[in-house]
Design an enzyme around this catalytic site. Structure first.
Site, PDB file in Angstrom:
ATOM      1  N   HIS A 174      44.233  39.722  32.170  1.00 46.58           N
ATOM      2  CA  HIS A 174      42.828  39.935  32.513  1.00 46.58           C
ATOM      3  C   HIS A 174      42.068  38.653  32.284  1.00 46.58           C
ATOM      4  O   HIS A 174      42.490  37.812  31.518  1.00 46.58           O
ATOM      5  CB  HIS A 174      42.212  41.027  31.649  1.00 46.58           C
ATOM      6  N   CYS A 220      45.200  45.253  40.088  1.00 44.77           N
ATOM      7  CA  CYS A 220      44.523  43.970  40.223  1.00 44.77           C
ATOM      8  C   CYS A 220      44.887  42.923  39.172  1.00 44.77           C
ATOM      9  O   CYS A 220      45.184  41.785  39.515  1.00 44.77           O
ATOM     10  CB  CYS A 220      43.012  44.151  40.282  1.00 44.77           C
TER      11      CYS A 220
END
Ligand SMILES: *[C@@H]1O[C@H](CO)[C@@H](O)[C@H](O)[C@H]1NC(C)=O
Length: 550
Positions: free
Chosen positions: A108, A88
């Site tokens: 992130h 992700c």
């Protein structure tokens, strides 16, 4: 950073500012643009870990996803839409920037950088005007069953921590007994190793306390997250935003970044047990419901005809994921090989994607050409009449010519598929004909005879293929019939050359997966009420009776 002449490109600035927000982070963020002319509205919806084979219009006949399917029927289905990574964080970073993640220094979302509340990585510090959602992540530790992500990644983690601690303890004791060191020094060593291992244990065992939280703008409004009502709350926030937008004339960009269908799965009660595929299936159907709610608001508020809607997933279904009773809690990738975190096999990077833009995309369009999530940024820019930044290399292309059948060949002649910071495969779409080739340089470290790893495949353990494999993705999309690349020297050579060119143009950045990058920084740890270690708050907004949760 770059300046904008056109007001529309403010949106782009928010996207491609090189401080990446993403990914472990799941969030809903909203941007309002001022405009002169009638520019389209944009709604981007990103599911988490949804597999290629989980969606009705991608061939799943046993799960119900009528709303996602309706986007394909009223617009386009992209059957070879690829993420820049099967994980992700890098995948989302690439989508937001339109660039390979390896070009960016942050993957992130994260939150603060130097001080607890500097919010350096907050979406509202990067161009978004409103934010509601998760700054960090959803993981199985957030559930009520006492599961631990770290135990799935490494079932023996706690034994390892304990045994390393014991070995060090015994060594220190022996040194002390053999009288080589003084008692004070001995105690100091003992204290240090206890502290280090205590901290390791604390962090790995307390992901929920440390990570489970929701922010509205700069306020930590919910901790820990009530997962059962999370989807409903995201939908309410999205719908209220749309209602607000109907009061003015300015186009908007709404990003619905769903936590579904990442574990921990906890659909609302009325979805429980309703699908034919357990809690996972129930969660897919709840996701589809949520998509439908947003579409319903667009229609009711009169936005439908002037809004480009895009729906995708950040990577493939997680094949190894199970709950503690052994029930599969990850998605299904159809005929594709492998899944989430499996390096560069298509099951990890080819995602179910649909797009609707009335008047611009003919209903029922199908695009089989290779396309990428990195195309979103240039496509949105084009639709808004904004220019893309010219001070950096973009890796995505405007999708509209393909969607509108002005061209039949993807602009991506070559695509480089990364595992972490290393290219494990190259995709080649020759300018003529129909074929798509995939050169696999490394394969995931699968268990013997299976297309899965223990819980997750690690890039570092991948197997080098010598000679590399070539797949004809048009006739063999499931990557079942590898050919030796050396048997097709012309194609192989072209792909090698393209890879060399690509790598020469890269400016390397620090790896984002180092322990130092990932490890907990206590001084940046948020706690909603500063009442450690309870940190428990419920969002007063949703106590209001007007919101129904069932
Ligand atoms: C539909 O999706 C579910 C959940 O991932 C999967 O178990 C099932 O095999 C799929 N069904 C079909 C017919 O593809």
């Amino acid at each position: 950073m770059f300046t904008c002449r056109d007001s529309g490109c403010k949106a782009m600035a928010s996207y491609s500012s090189n401080m990446m927000r993403c990914a472990l982070a799941i969030f809903l963020a909203i941007l309002v643009l001022q405009v002169r002319s009638r520019k389209p509205n944009i709604v981007l919806m990103i599911a988490d870990d949804l597999g290629y084979g989980d969606v009705g219009c991608f061939g799943n006949s046993t799960l119900r996803t009528p709303h996602i399917d309706s986007l394909a029927a009223d617009g386009a289905k992209l059957t070879q839409h690829l993420t820049a990574s099967s994980l992700c964080s890098p995948s989302r970073a690439a989508m937001l920037t339109g660039r390979y993640p390896v070009r960016s220094g942050k993957w992130h979302l994260g939150w603060s950088k130097d001080r607890l509340s500097d919010f350096a990585h907050h979406p509202m510090k990067h161009g978004f005007d409103y934010f509601y959602g998760l700054p960090l992540t959803n993981i199985k530790d957030f559930g009520s069953e006492g599961e631990r992500l770290m135990k799935s990644v490494d079932p023996y983690i706690y034994y390892r921590i304990l045994s390393i601690f014991l070995v060090m303890f015994i060594t220190a004791s022996c040194l002390y007994k053999s009288n080589n060191i003084g008692i004070l020094f001995f105690l100091l060593i003992l204290f240090t190793i206890t502290a280090v291992f205590g901290l390791l244990y604390f962090v790995t065992d307390n992901f929920k306390l440390l990570n489970s939280q929701i922010y509205r703008e700069y306020d930590n409004v919910e901790q820990p997250i009530d997962l059962e009502t999370l989807m409903r709350k995201l939908v309410i926030e999205g719908q209220e935003f749309l209602e607000e937008r109907s009061k003015d004339d300015a186009p908007f960009l709404l990003v619905m970044s769903w936590t579904h269908v990442h574990t921990y799965l906890h659909p609302a009660k009325r979805f429980g047990g309703k699908s034919r595929h357990g809690t996972y299936g129930d969660s897919v159907e709840e996701l589809d419901w949520a998509v439908g709610e947003i579409l319903k608001s667009l229609e009711q508020l009169g936005f439908k005809d002037n809004t480009m809607v895009y729906f995708t997933s950040d990577n493939g279904g997680h094949l190894e994921e199970r709950n503690k009773h052994g029930e599969p809690h990850g998605g299904y990738n159809g005929i594709l090989r492998g899944g989430k975190a499996h390096g560069t096999v298509d099951g990890g990077i080819r995602v179910p994607t649909v797009m609707r833009w009335p008047g611009h995309i003919t209903p029922g369009t199908v695009v089989d050409e290779p396309t990428s999530l990195m195309d979103v940024l240039p496509t949105v820019a084009k639709a808004m009449g904004a220019s893309v930044p010219d001070d950096r290399q973009l890796d995505g292309y405007d999708l509209l010519p393909l969607l509108q059948k002005q061209t039949l060949v993807s602009s991506h002649e070559f695509m480089f598929h990364y595992c972490g910071t290393e290219v494990h495969a190259v995709r080649y779409r020759p300018r003529e004909g129909k074929s798509v080739w995939k050169l696999a340089l490394k394969e995931p470290p699968y268990l013997p005879g299976q297309d899965v790893c223990m819980f997750i495949c690690h890039c570092a353990n991948s197997i080098t293929l010598d000679p590399p494999y070539l797949y004809d993705m048009t006739s063999d999309p499931g990557e079942r019939r590898p050919m030796n690349a050396t048997d097709l020297p012309e194609i192989y050579h072209k792909m090698q050359e393209a890879l060399k060119d690509h790598q020469q143009g890269l400016i390397p950045v620090e790896t984002q997966y180092s322990l130092a990058k990932l490890f907990w920084r206590p001084w940046l740890q948020p706690c909603c009420n500063s009442n450690y270690p309870t940190c428990s708050c419920t969002d007063p907004k949703f106590n209001n009776k007007k919101y129904k949760f069932d």
